[in-house]
Motif scaffolding. Structure first.
Motif, mmCIF file in Angstrom:
data_model
loop_
_atom_site.group_PDB
_atom_site.id
_atom_site.type_symbol
_atom_site.label_atom_id
_atom_site.label_comp_id
_atom_site.label_asym_id
_atom_site.label_seq_id
_atom_site.Cartn_x
_atom_site.Cartn_y
_atom_site.Cartn_z
ATOM 1 N N LEU A 1 52.617 -21.021 -25.371
ATOM 2 C CA LEU A 1 53.746 -21.108 -24.438
ATOM 3 C C LEU A 1 54.949 -20.327 -24.969
ATOM 4 O O LEU A 1 55.613 -19.619 -24.214
ATOM 5 N N SER A 2 55.194 -20.442 -26.275
ATOM 6 C CA SER A 2 56.342 -19.736 -26.867
ATOM 7 C C SER A 2 56.158 -18.221 -26.810
ATOM 8 O O SER A 2 57.134 -17.478 -26.842
ATOM 9 N N TYR A 3 54.911 -17.753 -26.718
ATOM 10 C CA TYR A 3 54.630 -16.315 -26.597
ATOM 11 C C TYR A 3 54.764 -15.831 -25.156
ATOM 12 O O TYR A 3 54.572 -14.654 -24.881
ATOM 13 N N GLY A 4 55.015 -16.740 -24.227
ATOM 14 C CA GLY A 4 55.191 -16.356 -22.838
ATOM 15 C C GLY A 4 53.982 -16.565 -21.943
ATOM 16 O O GLY A 4 54.009 -16.186 -20.769
ATOM 17 N N TYR A 5 52.916 -17.195 -22.460
ATOM 18 C CA TYR A 5 51.756 -17.491 -21.605
ATOM 19 C C TYR A 5 52.159 -18.600 -20.636
ATOM 20 O O TYR A 5 52.788 -19.581 -21.040
ATOM 21 N N THR A 6 51.816 -18.408 -19.362
ATOM 22 C CA THR A 6 52.299 -19.326 -18.328
ATOM 23 C C THR A 6 51.229 -20.267 -17.790
ATOM 24 O O THR A 6 51.573 -21.229 -17.106
ATOM 25 N N GLN A 7 49.970 -20.022 -18.096
ATOM 26 C CA GLN A 7 48.884 -20.880 -17.615
ATOM 27 C C GLN A 7 48.158 -21.501 -18.812
ATOM 28 O O GLN A 7 46.948 -21.352 -18.970
ATOM 29 N N VAL A 8 48.910 -22.176 -19.643
ATOM 30 C CA VAL A 8 48.371 -22.820 -20.839
ATOM 31 C C VAL A 8 47.818 -24.185 -20.437
ATOM 32 O O VAL A 8 48.496 -24.981 -19.788
ATOM 33 N N ILE A 9 46.580 -24.433 -20.834
ATOM 34 C CA ILE A 9 45.896 -25.680 -20.506
ATOM 35 C C ILE A 9 45.471 -26.328 -21.817
ATOM 36 O O ILE A 9 44.829 -25.684 -22.655
ATOM 37 N N TRP A 10 45.842 -27.581 -21.995
ATOM 38 C CA TRP A 10 45.494 -28.308 -23.223
ATOM 39 C C TRP A 10 44.450 -29.362 -22.895
ATOM 40 O O TRP A 10 44.622 -30.178 -21.982
ATOM 41 N N PHE A 11 43.359 -29.330 -23.640
ATOM 42 C CA PHE A 11 42.260 -30.284 -23.495
ATOM 43 C C PHE A 11 42.272 -31.191 -24.726
ATOM 44 O O PHE A 11 41.617 -30.899 -25.731
ATOM 45 N N PRO A 12 43.033 -32.300 -24.693
ATOM 46 C CA PRO A 12 43.224 -33.111 -25.897
ATOM 47 C C PRO A 12 41.978 -33.812 -26.424
ATOM 48 O O PRO A 12 41.908 -34.107 -27.614
ATOM 49 N N ASP A 13 40.977 -34.088 -25.569
ATOM 50 C CA ASP A 13 39.768 -34.740 -26.075
ATOM 51 C C ASP A 13 38.826 -33.749 -26.746
ATOM 52 O O ASP A 13 37.904 -34.160 -27.467
ATOM 53 N N GLY A 14 39.027 -32.472 -26.520
ATOM 54 C CA GLY A 14 38.308 -31.418 -27.211
ATOM 55 C C GLY A 14 36.803 -31.601 -27.275
ATOM 56 O O GLY A 14 36.184 -32.179 -26.376
#
Length: 173
Positions: free
Chosen positions: A141-154
């Motif tokens: 996100l800090s690099y400017g990516y706008t469609q960041v998706i986090w999958f916490p259960d991995g």
């Protein structure tokens, strides 16, 4: 501490911790927040749909280091790393602070995976209760990516859902 043990023993789940302002620097294998400001958080079912749609998955598990006590000349083989099929293993990119070389590797890999399109979706994961994927997604996100998706259960959640795993090798620099 005694209350947390009592809650765990009774089956009651503690509330997830709040998002920190910065990156998590230690105790990476501990409960993570339920959110990541600016990112979309997905369940295993949602992650599977994204995977089937061909969205790039980024595994940020650290690569085990060669044991320091091995005598010179001893052959060292990394332990196998089971992960989500076709994921891109960007090893060691989820720490709170990255060495300049690791950060350049991470930025370069994200750029290659997206073809330079910062609006292309990317799914970040590690294991359940692992801050490394949270840190990596926050960094994207800090690099400017706008469609960041986090999958916490991995990969833990993936495996628990009886979805396939495969052995991965780290993406070379």
């Amino acid at each position: 501490m005694a209350l947390a043990a009592l809650l765990l023993a009774s089956g009651a789940a503690a509330a997830p911790p709040p998002e920190p302002a910065g990156y998590r620097e230690d105790d990476f294998r501990s409960p993570t927040p339920a959110t990541l400001q600016g990112a979309r958080v997905v369940t295993t079912e949602e992650a599977e749909a994204l995977w089937r749609a061909g969205v790039p998955f980024i595994d940020v598990m650290p690569r085990p280091p060669r044991p320091a006590a091995l005598p010179p000349g001893t052959i060292w083989r990394d332990p196998p790393h089971e992960s989500i099929p076709h994921a891109h293993w960007l090893a060691n990119t989820g720490f709170g602070a990255l060495a300049p070389e690791t950060e350049a590797y991470f930025r370069g890999a994200l750029d290659r995976l997206t073809g330079g399109d910062k609006a292309r979706p990317l799914v970040f994961f590690c294991l359940r209760h692992c801050w490394m994927s949270w840190n990596a997604a926050k960094r994207a996100l800090s690099y400017g990516y706008t469609q960041v998706i986090w999958f916490p259960d991995g990969s833990d959640g993936w495996s628990d859902a009886a979805l396939p795993l495969e052995r991965l090798q780290p993406v070379p620099p």
